[in-house]
Each structure stands twice: as structure tokens, then as C-alpha cells.
Design a protein around this motif. Structure first.
Motif, PDB file in Angstrom:
ATOM      1  N   LEU A 261       0.835  -1.238   0.043  1.00  9.04           N
ATOM      2  CA  LEU A 261      -0.031  -0.253   0.065  1.00  9.04           C
ATOM      3  C   LEU A 261       0.916   1.494   0.054  1.00  9.04           C
ATOM      4  CD1 LEU A 261      -2.591  -1.059   2.725  1.00  9.04           C
ATOM      5  CD2 LEU A 261      -2.881  -1.072   0.373  1.00  9.04           C
ATOM      6  N   GLU A 262       0.198   2.446  -0.184  1.00 11.54           N
ATOM      7  CA  GLU A 262       0.946   3.669   0.016  1.00 11.54           C
ATOM      8  C   GLU A 262       0.579   4.440   1.217  1.00 11.54           C
ATOM      9  OE1 GLU A 262      -0.139   5.183  -3.724  1.00 11.54           O
ATOM     10  OE2 GLU A 262       0.950   3.956  -4.870  1.00 11.54           O
ATOM     11  N   ILE A 263       1.876   4.909   1.949  1.00 10.91           N
ATOM     12  CA  ILE A 263       1.601   6.014   3.026  1.00 10.91           C
ATOM     13  C   ILE A 263       2.297   7.063   2.813  1.00 10.91           C
ATOM     14  CG2 ILE A 263       1.329   3.769   4.546  1.00 10.91           C
ATOM     15  CD1 ILE A 263       4.087   4.817   5.835  1.00 10.91           C
ATOM     16  N   ILE A 264       1.894   8.232   3.546  1.00  8.42           N
ATOM     17  CA  ILE A 264       2.575   9.451   3.491  1.00  8.42           C
ATOM     18  C   ILE A 264       3.272   9.678   5.095  1.00  8.42           C
ATOM     19  CG2 ILE A 264       2.633  11.890   3.449  1.00  8.42           C
ATOM     20  CD1 ILE A 264       0.154  11.496   1.179  1.00  8.42           C
TER      21      ILE A 264
ATOM     22  N   ASP B  29      -4.076   5.351   2.128  1.00  9.54           N
ATOM     23  CA  ASP B  29      -5.589   5.902   1.706  1.00  9.54           C
ATOM     24  C   ASP B  29      -6.650   5.606   2.129  1.00  9.54           C
ATOM     25  OD1 ASP B  29      -5.424   3.506   0.086  1.00  9.54           O
ATOM     26  OD2 ASP B  29      -7.002   4.337  -1.301  1.00  9.54           O
ATOM     27  N   ASN B  30      -6.730   4.285   2.585  1.00  9.20           N
ATOM     28  CA  ASN B  30      -7.911   3.702   3.195  1.00  9.20           C
ATOM     29  C   ASN B  30      -7.617   3.805   4.625  1.00  9.20           C
ATOM     30  OD1 ASN B  30      -5.856   1.580   3.084  1.00  9.20           O
ATOM     31  ND2 ASN B  30      -7.422   0.015   2.914  1.00  9.20           N
ATOM     32  N   TYR B  31      -6.737   4.678   5.151  1.00  8.36           N
ATOM     33  CA  TYR B  31      -6.791   5.202   6.667  1.00  8.36           C
ATOM     34  C   TYR B  31      -6.348   4.242   7.639  1.00  8.36           C
ATOM     35  CZ  TYR B  31      -7.736   8.984   9.698  1.00  8.36           C
ATOM     36  OH  TYR B  31      -7.604   9.983  10.794  1.00  8.36           O
ATOM     37  N   LEU B  32      -5.335   2.963   7.133  1.00  6.34           N
ATOM     38  CA  LEU B  32      -4.659   2.386   8.015  1.00  6.34           C
ATOM     39  C   LEU B  32      -3.441   3.178   8.608  1.00  6.34           C
ATOM     40  CD1 LEU B  32      -4.766  -1.146   6.121  1.00  6.34           C
ATOM     41  CD2 LEU B  32      -6.463  -0.438   8.180  1.00  6.34           C
ATOM     42  N   LYS B  33      -3.305   3.068   9.973  1.00  5.56           N
ATOM     43  CA  LYS B  33      -1.887   3.761  10.347  1.00  5.56           C
ATOM     44  C   LYS B  33      -0.773   2.555  10.320  1.00  5.56           C
ATOM     45  CE  LYS B  33      -2.292   6.729  14.140  1.00  5.56           C
ATOM     46  NZ  LYS B  33      -2.476   7.226  15.350  1.00  5.56           N
ATOM     47  N   VAL B  34       0.030   3.000   9.700  1.00  5.39           N
ATOM     48  CA  VAL B  34       1.196   2.291   9.518  1.00  5.39           C
ATOM     49  C   VAL B  34       2.346   2.708   9.959  1.00  5.39           C
ATOM     50  CG1 VAL B  34       2.474   0.742   7.690  1.00  5.39           C
ATOM     51  CG2 VAL B  34       0.174   1.320   7.421  1.00  5.39           C
TER      52      VAL B  34
END
Length: 447
Positions: free
Chosen positions: A379-382, A401-406
Motif C-alpha cells: 500500500l502507499e503511505i505518506i 489512503d484507506n486510513y490504516l495507520k502504518v
């Protein structure tokens, strides 16, 4: 050079507006200083959504007065709008501005310096029909930018004071929205969160223009934007047209926050919420057809006046069956001046707390269940900041983008970039991930 310090209570909109007010001060040659330090001017942006909000606001105002009794103390925001007299009665408060005409704040400060007379600049918000332009070209926080697109709300739910604090629905000019979105992207932001008091109601007061068109215009006209998020949207505003836009968009994220407040039709009626559970379920079905991996988060009020165990179980079962991906659970709290505060059958605090705990336990299960679907996926995170639970490590956290905190191991320079990560261990509230690579340009995005 004069200095100004800010303290913001309450919601995202308040934080956005504090940034806008800071821009005005900056243009007038002010330096921004920490609220805990000596400053020439203190601006307290208040919240009034609960009685506790009022109380906290008063505490912060008094703290600023103690900090520097000679400073100009300026109070704005929702509590200032609903109760200006209460605030003016605090010895040491110099200027009170509500939730409009904030652009005149610097004039009031100059006026105060000459006349040394307290100024109450709060007008009747219900007469206001025009959106007040407050520009924010960049934020102090450098990863996610908010973009306010509307003001006010026409709903008058029985538990809520906000229409009295913010006035009726007013939409921002679409050209201003697009222009400011481009400004934010040019300032380096990859993600923009559309925000407002009743965000999904955007366009209800405009002729031949609506939220779906605004989303389309932002996507086609703003160059370089990677992610667009809607901070909150009511079920009734999820028209088929909006759902089509979400399905076809390359930048609107796979996450919607849809406040439910209760899963019981009888409670919803007492709340004066304008939908039934059948309608809500239908919208969720349509959404999931269009976007199978969509994260749906929500707000729930527990222990609304008269809520029986049966009504609570209706809410509990609805949330369980619909598999929300995360909940914000609030025990009902009386807000003076609202119809619900005067209702009979107020629910006992102990019962309220016990129900809150049951829903939080359910939330933890549902959230972990949703996250587990993505274990092993890329997935992609910022990345936004250092890992809050252990800032001394080289771990950074950000949202997909689907609001998982990674959380991933990384370096400072990843903050604010679009980073591809593999979810190695799903969980809640955090997922563990490993760095794959930084995405340098828009073409590389996952489609």
C-alpha cells in the motif's frame, strides 16, 4: 516586532481557521511564538460543542491572561460566537470575535491599543449568508493539508449547538477551492482533506453545482495532487452521482467518514437525524458495490436521552453487521441550550460508560479485522511524524489512503513523501510495514 501566540481548541475546522488567522498576522509583520511563552498578543480559538468545551476554553483564556497581563487577549471561535458576554466578563479579555469577520481582527487590535476599551465584535451569525474567505497557502504541519470548502449547517440535530455557533450552510466559491488546492499542492502537499462544518452539504446553496462536480473539478484542474479525502459526509449526501465520482476517481481515497450517531430508528428520530437505518444500509451497500475495499469510519453517540438497552443493541448489531472499520464513540453529554439537554429520561452515567466500553471493544475487533485484509499487501503511505509511542527509534508513522495507520523503519526525509510499503503485520491501532520505495512521480501510483 510584535509577537502573537495561538491556542486552538476543538475540531479540524478550528485548526484550519487558526492557520488562516496566523497568515493575516504574518502579513502584518508579526512573529509567531509558543503559547506557553511571553507574547504581545494571544489568540484563543474556542470550542463550544460540549459544556466541557466551554470550560476548557475559559481555562485557556485565563492561562493567557496570567502569562502576560499586559498582552492583548483576543478570543474567537464557536464559544465566542454563542456566549460573548460570558467571555467579556472574564477580567483581562480585550477583544471577542465570533466565527465571522476574523479578517478584521488586526484592525480591532489596533483600535484596542488606541482606545484601551474592550471590544465585543460578535454579530448575529444567523443573518450571514456569505462564505468568509480565509486563505491558507501552507500549514505549520507539513504533511496533510486541510481545505475548508463550506461553513455552517442547516440540520439542527437536537444534541447539537453548532448551527447557533456557525450559522446556516454557506458554500465556498468553487474557483476559490480549486485555486487554493493548487496553492497547497505547489507548497508541497500531496494529500488534501476537504473539511467544513457540514462538508458533504457543499453546494446545497449553490445554483447548478454540487459536491460531485467539485470533486471532478479538483481532479481535472489541480495538477500534482495525489490524494483527496473528504473529512466527513452524511449518508443523505452520498448520492448515486457522488458514489460514481468516488468509483471513477484516481485521487479520492478509499475512505469515508459517515457519522451514524445511532443505529436505532427511534433514537435517530429523537436526535432529529434525517435518515433511517434502512436508508443508511442501502447507501453502504451501494458504496461497497462501487468500492469493495472502502474503509468506512463513523461517529456514535451512546446513551442519548431515553436510550433503552434494546435501542443500544440495535446500534451495536448494526455496526457489527455493517463492519465499520473504525468508530469514534462518545458518551452523550448535555449541551446547555439544546433540546436534548432538556429531555426527560437522561441515561445514568454508569450505564452510559458500560455501553461505551462495549462499543469500544467491538470497534477494536472490527478495526483489527478490517486491517487484517491487507496483511501482505503493498500500500502507499505518506509518513507524517516519528512513531508517537516510541519517538526515540527510527520508526515513522503515516496513513494509507484507506486510513490504516502504518509504522515503518525509515529516515526523516521520508516525511511528506508518497511511500510504497508492504504490510508485514496487520493490527490496531497500528500496522507494521516495511519500506518498499518512494514514488517520485504521479504516473507510478498504484491504480
Amino acid at each position: 516586532m510584535s509577537s502573537v501566540a495561538f491556542h486552538t481548541l476543538g475540531c479540524k475546522v478550528n485548526h484550519y481557521e487558526t492557520e488562516a488567522i496566523w497568515q493575516l498576522f504574518k502579513e502584518n509583520g508579526y512573529d509567531r511564538t509558543d503559547f506557553e511563552k511571553q507574547s504581545d498578543v494571544y489568540v484563543i480559538n474556542t470550542c463550544t460543542v460540549t459544556n466541557t468545551g466551554d470550560k476548557k476554553s475559559r481555562q485557556v483564556i485565563r492561562r493567557a491572561i496570567r502569562q502576560n497581563p499586559d498582552a492583548v487577549i483576543c478570543v474567537t471561535g464557536c464559544y465566542a460566537q454563542t456566549s460573548p458576554a460570558e467571555i467579556m466578563a472574564i477580567p483581562g479579555v480585550d477583544i471577542v470575535v465570533g466565527t465571522q469577520e476574523r479578517t478584521k481582527m488586526l484592525d480591532y487590535i489596533e483600535q484596542y491599543k488606541t482606545e484601551r476599551q474592550p471590544i465585543n465584535a460578535v454579530g448575529n451569525i444567523m443573518k450571514n449568508r456569505v462564505y468568509e474567505e480565509l486563505d491558507v497557502p501552507a500549514f505549520t504541519d507539513r504533511t496533510r493539508a486541510s481545505l475548508k470548502i463550506q461553513e455552517g449547517c442547516n440540520n439542527f440535530c437536537t444534541f447539537c449547538i453548532i448551527p447557533w455557533a456557525r450559522g446556516l450552510m454557506r458554500s465556498r466559491d468553487p474557483e476559490e477551492v480549486v485555486h487554493q488546492a493548487q496553492q497547497l499542492v505547489d507548497a508541497g502537499y500531496l494529500e488534501i482533506v476537504l473539511t467544513g462544518i457540514h462538508t458533504g452539504g457543499y453546494g446545497e446553496d449553490l445554483k447548478d453545482y454540487n459536491l460531485a462536480q467539485l470533486l471532478r473539478d479538483i481532479e481535472s484542474k489541480v495538477k500534482g495532487l495525489k490524494r483527496l479525502r473528504i473529512s466527513s459526509i452524511e449518508a443523505s449526501q452520498l448520492t448515486d452521482e457522488v458514489i460514481d465520482v468516488l468509483r471513477d476517481s484516481n485521487i479520492v481515497v478509499r475512505h469515508l467518514h459517515i457519522p451514524i450517531q445511532s443505529g436505532s430508528n427511534t433514537v435517530l428520530k429523537r436526535m432529529r437525524r434525517k435518515y433511517t437505518m434502512e436508508f443508511f444500509a442501502n447507501r453502504l451497500d451501494r458504496l461497497r458495490e462501487a468500492l469493495p475495499d472502502l474503509a468506512i469510519t463513523s461517529d456514535v453517540i451512546v446513551g442519548f436521552p431515553g436510550e433503552t438497552e434494546e435501542e443500544f443493541m440495535e446500534t451495536f448489531n448494526f455496526i457489527r453487521d455493517q463492519k465499520f472499520s473504525e468508530l469514534h464513540v462518545f458518551p452523550y453529554s448535555k449541551r446547555t441550550g439544546t433540546p436534548a439537554a432538556r429531555m426527560d429520561n437522561q441515561v445514568d452515567e454508569e450505564i452510559k460508560n458500560e455501553r461505551v466500553h462495549r462499543l469500544i471493544t467491538l470497534n477494536d475487533q472490527l478495526a483489527a479485522q478490517y486491517a487484517s485484509r491487507f496483511e501482505g499487501e503493498v500500500l502507499e503511505i505518506i509518513p507524517e511524524e516519528k512513531y508517537k509511542l516510541d519517538p526515540d527509534t527510527n520508526l515513522y508513522e503515516g496513513y494509507t489512503d484507506n486510513y490504516l495507520k502504518v509504522v515503518i523503519p525509515g529516515t526523516e526525509d521520508l516525511i511528506g513523501k508518497l511511500v510504497r510499503v508492504k504490510i508485514t503485520k496487520a493490527g490496531y491501532p497500528y500496522n507494521e510495514g516495511q519500506f518498499v520505495r518512494v514514488l517520485e512521480n504521479a504516473e507510478e501510483q498504484l491504480v
